[in-house]
Design an enzyme around this catalytic site. Structure first.
Site, short mmCIF file in Angstrom:
data_model
loop_
_atom_site.label_atom_id
_atom_site.label_comp_id
_atom_site.label_asym_id
_atom_site.label_seq_id
_atom_site.Cartn_x
_atom_site.Cartn_y
_atom_site.Cartn_z
CB SER A 132 32.84 51.44 86.93
OG SER A 132 32.51 52.68 87.51
CB THR A 189 36.24 53.42 81.79
OG1 THR A 189 35.25 52.52 82.27
CG2 THR A 189 36.82 52.86 80.51
CB THR A 229 33.10 55.62 81.50
OG1 THR A 229 33.26 54.28 81.08
CG2 THR A 229 34.24 56.47 81.01
CB THR A 249 29.14 56.65 80.48
OG1 THR A 249 29.28 55.55 81.40
CG2 THR A 249 27.76 57.25 80.65
N GLY A 250 28.56 53.89 79.12
CA GLY A 250 27.65 52.81 78.77
C GLY A 250 28.34 51.76 77.92
N1 ASP Z 1 31.92 52.84 78.11
C1 ASP Z 1 32.64 51.93 78.95
C2 ASP Z 1 33.14 50.79 78.14
O1 ASP Z 1 32.42 50.29 77.30
C3 ASP Z 1 31.86 51.43 80.11
C4 ASP Z 1 30.84 52.36 80.72
O2 ASP Z 1 30.95 53.56 80.63
O3 ASP Z 1 29.88 51.91 81.33
O4 ASP Z 1 34.22 50.35 78.38
#
Ligand code: ASP
Length: 339
Positions: A82, A218, A200, A251-252
């Protein structure tokens, strides 16, 4: 990651400086100004990243250098799907990376949807330091990176390619949230990063001078549309640092973070007097108030205030963050959550 390490870490999260136990003795537990050098970062892979950052902080280095060095660790880790070179590709099989960095003077740099470059965080720093711009994207970002001497590489690993072919069988795009805290350092047989198709590394550090910096890098959401950019390279969304107040990162599902300018919001809430944890919680709950079905997604915020206190909050269980300072090198802390 066993419970004992979580519990040890929880003490650090409350901002209490523990007595140094002979680890990285060169590092001051506090400085003359009362500052505690410390680094924190998202997820279980933050443990190893923090240790690289800590080497810089322990030597009296700058928080900016610490977060860059730390972020490069998961970027290089072939087990990590990721972030960085082994990140899962988009729906067309292309690995496109996003990263941002911000220093104690409010300078920032970012790259988005960059291909063929294994360390986008370092390109983001060059954008910050060597151009009058903040954000370069796509082919322009790649061209700049190559001009700056970064090697052009094929990033799609055989493992990532296999996972992409597997995904193509159904070709359904759905962000999958981690529902339990993973153990990235599980050792042989562990498949970190496979529990979800995103995550991330967001990292925040305070150095011995009391200066704050942050980094975020990320591969974004696996199987995204080609050209999709998440929150991570958007200053104020995936990362924000105000040296007078604190820093935040996220993150997310990036779309939810962008819609609410999440990291900027967390820093502004800290400016109003909220603790890092309370500020992160309010930012998560604002997302949920505006869009109740976001409860099925994952968003996590991590924040550090000007004193080095660390806090976090996520929509769902399963978020974790790592904290490292003179007292404890490998604390992994389960993030509190609204659900
Ligand atoms: N925030 C990141 C994105 O949307 C992905 C993640 O952190 O899970 O690209």
């Amino acid at each position: 990651m066993d419970r004992r390490r979580f519990l040890q870490g929880a003490t650090i999260a409350s901002g209490v400086a523990l007595a140094a136990k002979g680890i990285a003795k060169a590092a001051p537990a506090t400085t003359a100004a009362g500052m505690v050098p410390r680094v924190c970062s998202t997820w279980d892979f933050g443990v190893a990243a923090n240790q690289a950052a800590w080497k810089v902080l322990a030597a009296g280095g700058r928080a900016l250098d610490a977060v860059e060095q730390g972020a490069r660790v998961p970027e290089a880790d072939l087990r990590n799907h990721s972030v960085g070179r082994a990140g899962y590709p988009d729906r067309d099989g292309k690995v496109t990376l996003d990263a941002s960095i911000m220093d104690e003077n409010g300078n920032c740099g970012a790259v988005a949807a960059i291909e063929h470059i294994a360390h986008p965080i370092s390109v983001a720093r060059r954008v910050m330091e060597r151009t009058p711009h903040v954000l370069l994207v796509g082919d322009g970002a790649l061209q700049f990176a190559i001009e700056q001497g970064f090697p052009r590489e094929e990033l799609l690993t055989p493992e990532s390619e296999k996972a992409w072919h597997e995904w193509l069988k159904t070709a359904k795009y759905k962000p999958v949230a981690n529902s339990e805290v993973r153990s990235y350092n599980a050792g042989p047989g562990g498949t970190p990063g496979d529990a979800s198709n995103h995550d991330t590394i967001g990292m925040l550090a305070i150095d011995a001078k009391g200066n704050l910096s942050g980094a975020c890098t990320t591969s974004g959401m696996a199987w995204k549309l080609h050209g999709r950019v998440g929150d991570s390279p958007i200053i104020g969304a995936g990362l924000y640092v105000d040296n007078d107040v604190g820093g935040a990162t996220s993150t997310g599902v990036g779309e939810e973070v962008i819609r609410n300018v999440g990291s900027f919001l967390v820093v502004e809430l800290m400016r109003q007097g909220r603790s890092p944890e309370d500020a992160c919680r309010e930012a998560v709950e604002r997302i949920l108030r505006k869009k109740p079905n976001a409860k099925d997604l994952q968003v996590g915020f991590l924040a550090m205030d000007k004193k080095g206190n660390v806090g976090a909050w996520a929509i769902q269980k399963g978020f974790s963050y790592a904290v490292c300072d003179a007292a404890k090198q490998d604390a992994l802390i389960p993030g509190k959550s609204s659900y």
